[in-house]
Enzyme design. Structure first.
Site, PDB file in Angstrom:
ATOM      1  N   GLU A 153       1.578  -1.151   4.917  1.00  0.00           N
ATOM      2  CA  GLU A 153       1.922  -0.829   3.538  1.00  0.00           C
ATOM      3  C   GLU A 153       2.612  -1.967   2.783  1.00  0.00           C
ATOM      4  O   GLU A 153       2.805  -1.874   1.580  1.00  0.00           O
ATOM      5  CB  GLU A 153       2.761   0.455   3.470  1.00  0.00           C
ATOM      6  CG  GLU A 153       4.152   0.357   4.075  1.00  0.00           C
ATOM      7  CD  GLU A 153       4.194   0.836   5.514  1.00  0.00           C
ATOM      8  OE1 GLU A 153       3.156   0.746   6.199  1.00  0.00           O
ATOM      9  OE2 GLU A 153       5.266   1.288   5.956  1.00  0.00           O
ATOM     10  N   ASN A 154       2.960  -3.046   3.489  1.00  0.00           N
ATOM     11  CA  ASN A 154       3.465  -4.205   2.744  1.00  0.00           C
ATOM     12  C   ASN A 154       2.344  -4.976   2.062  1.00  0.00           C
ATOM     13  O   ASN A 154       2.623  -5.898   1.302  1.00  0.00           O
ATOM     14  CB  ASN A 154       4.285  -5.136   3.656  1.00  0.00           C
ATOM     15  CG  ASN A 154       3.523  -5.595   4.869  1.00  0.00           C
ATOM     16  OD1 ASN A 154       2.817  -4.812   5.497  1.00  0.00           O
ATOM     17  ND2 ASN A 154       3.652  -6.859   5.215  1.00  0.00           N
TER      18      ASN A 154
END
Lengths: 232, 218, 232, 218
Positions: free
Chosen positions: B46-47
């Site tokens: 999710e980064n």
């Protein structure tokens, strides 16, 4: 083209003053504006509200500003790598607003896109929802979350040109593009400052219109938080 | 009884061909190592990465290339990089098929708590609240009881919630359970050598046992 | 990687059926999915609702579908280049919902970002605001506009790989990335279909997760609507 | 009295150094040709381009490179390309300093109508509603009267509105006027050879004339 280049971090942050709200790009220690953070520490400006996904580690990144007691309030999604942070928080010296990571990113984007608020399901039914408007769309509940309002956004890019156009490298992109859009004044530090015309217009991640000041950064450490390798 | 690797191996069986999957920190990260042969899966971090590859070999770590656990990683052919807003955009719009994450507590109606212990721990929710609020399918990987020996499968969570009515399935060292639509932990499988009584003893919430409960195949 | 390649436009649109809602990328005739439009005309599917910034010209782009009476309703921001369109509209054969261009783009983005609604000042005080919720933030009025809900999004990119990753070229980007994110099923036609690994992950505009089917387009005309040149 | 080029030249004087400017279709497009020497300006085209350059030379037209008027154009060193959502994002967040567009009618409180003639013309608003709702500074370039000889500067617009209370300044073939904060068209400059009486006759809305009204310098 409009020329945005300043000499260095000190000049870029010259008018950041006590009590201001800053956005700082990066995820963990990846893609953080190292030069500007060091300049802020040197300048000693304090009572700052910092919007950043993380708070650095004890001796690097925003952790340096915490050590120096420059931060009044942190708005972050995850702050678990920083003992000094935890100490200041538990002792009440530091205010903290914890925000779901996607909400944090989208509240930045909302500011850059001129949208005063967004709807997200993140946090419905949790303490994050306390005091916030809840709205049902198509049978699902959403929180209304407000766009951020930051005096300065400070980001780090890989390449940039003198018109302020930015290109990020790999996952060092993270929050940098959404914060770059969101500051009243946006400062970009870059590993490689090039002349206009050297970047392909199709590959620019942040158009120069969002960037007010840009400079060639120096001496990047680019620390790794969790060095993890595999055996071959 | 399973060890962490056993839990990861059992969860890996839940991954279907052509899934986009988000793996949380801890045991979920291990799942990547046990995805069955012939199953195409794309890992989302999710980064800002789709197509997460294995850890780099020594000397090839790139400080600009990390996963959401801040570990150095690699890309694969077909990977793409994007910013945090787009990353959670694809999570909210349910393009990610499966989310696997850890938990401190799960309640019998599918609530999850995994981000805060009041007065003790204030690490923050990271992306977990976004993930559990949006994911179509959420599997929790955790120990059945905490270090004090107390059940983590409860009638109601005692810790601040991460999300409500969202967990679909739980894999522990003792069992595979799903959240029944009417509430309750429906026992699906026992870990090798684990008895139903052991599972009963370790489960504080309502446990639903219907018919024969098979032993897991790892 | 997940393999998204289909043989051609006919296969890509095989399950588009009467009465569905389609998003079609492009601005004017720039960056439109020519192959898919031709296949839709050939297939003859009708009663469609089409969300597209423009409606093509009489003999190209969505204009072909209008000639063929396949469109029940157009949702667009500007439709001024198309005589057949105007005839059908004034005669009542065609429903039209005119939407400010930024609202159109942002309602697509909202769908792709899982946001059920957005706020925009565009249209406040005009007939666009009729029946819509108005909300004041910081002294300024905004309309609440809903995310689109489309069965298919059909976009055109310059390059794409078999995992569905897309790169657009120049201003042919326009609505394509925001629509690519917004379809329940997204179809991409590309000028150059390449193997995974050939596109730089940092330069991908639309990550493959948003794309369900991709194919190598054929015989692009890429018509110019307003050829304008300068004397040297 | 000014011709279209004269109007464009006069408006060009309003552009300040380091402005980002959005130019509408028609007379506004011509403004680009008369930006004073030494003034740095970046033109935004709402279909997704910053740094719009001149029209291409014959034979170098690129069908993938057009402006919001669908004309073939070029880029300049420092240009950037983006999608439609970001384009209107930067418009809504007021990163564009000045918007210049045409109008069918302007009212004395700054309302503008330029997208629809009920029963007659249904071309659509394109990006105009977004631009007028958000721009910090809006200058209208238009003829003072329509083809029927009727004033386009009115007490109230008769056509469907594009935006309310948003126009700051108007440049016509006869005059430069600004919208007074209390309402009304404040006359700032006369076009060369145009009398105040001619402007009065052509202005249906409240005209504010204070002191000497200088002649434009083109």
């Amino acid at each position: 083209m409009i020329h945005k280049v300043v000499a260095n971090a000190d000049e870029a942050i010259r008018d950041i003053s006590n009590g201001m709200t800053l956005m700082l790009g990066g995820f963990g220690l990846c893609g953080i504006p190292e030069n500007c953070i060091n300049a802020l520490v040197k300048k000693g400006v304090n009572q700052l509200t910092c919007i950043s996904n993380n708070a650095g580690v004890d001796d690097f990144g925003i952790g340096l500003m915490l050590q120096n007691r420059q931060v009044k309030k942190m708005i972050s999604s995850y702050v678990g790598e920083n003992a000094e942070f935890e100490r200041q928080l538990l002792s009440g010296e530091l205010e903290v607003e914890l925000v779901p990571q996607g909400t944090l990113a989208t509240r930045c984007m909302a500011a850059g896109y001129g949208m005063p608020a967004i709807f997200t399901p993140a946090g419905v039914g949790t303490e994050v929802a306390i005091g916030k408007e809840i709205r049902n769309f198509n049978g699902k509940d959403y929180l209304m979350e407000k766009a951020f309002d930051a005096d300065f956004a400070i980001v780090k890019a890989w390449k940039g040109d003198s018109a302020g156009n930015l290109i990020y490298r790999s996952t060092a992109r993270n929050f940098n593009p959404v914060m770059a859009m969101a500051g009243k004044i946006t400062i970009a530090e870059v590993e490689h400052l090039v002349e206009v015309g050297e970047l392909d217009p199709d590959q620019i991640h942040t158009p120069g219109i969002y960037v007010h000041r840009i400079f060639q950064g120096q001496d990047y450490q680019k620390r790794i938080e969790q060095r993890t390798v595999r055996s071959i | 009884m399973l060890d962490k690797i056993g839990i990861a191996k059992r969860i890996a069986q839940e991954i279907k061909n052509n899934y986009y999957v988000n793996l949380g920190i801890g045991i979920p990260t291990l799942v990547a190592n046990y995805i069955p042969e012939g199953i195409n899966v794309v890992l989302q971090s999710e980064n800002g990465l789709l197509g997460m590859g294995p850890f780099p070999i020594d000397g090839e770590e790139d400080p600009d290339l990390i996963n959401a656990g801040k570990q150095t990683i690699t890309t694969l052919p077909g990977s793409s990089i994007f910013d945090s807003a787009m990353s959670f955009g694809m999570i909210r719009s349910q393009k990610v098929d499966l989310t696997i994450l850890g938990a401190m507590e799960v309640s019998e109606n599918g609530d999850i708590a995994n981000w805060k212990i009041p007065g003790k721990m204030v690490k923050g929710m990271g992306g977990a609240m976004d993930l559990v609020a949006s994911a179509k399918n959420i599997i929790v990987a955790m120990q059945h009881v905490n270090k004090a020996g107390e059940s983590k499968l409860l009638p109601e969570c005692s810790l601040p919630l991460t999300g409500v009515k969202c967990v679909k399935k739980i894999v522990t060292e003792l069992a595979v359970l799903e959240i029944a639509s009417e509430g309750g932990f429906r026992l699906l499988e026992r870990a090798p050598g684990v008895t139903i009584d052991e599972i009963k003893k370790a489960t504080a919430g309502k446990l639903i046992i219907e018919g024969e409960i098979p032993e897991m195949k790892i």
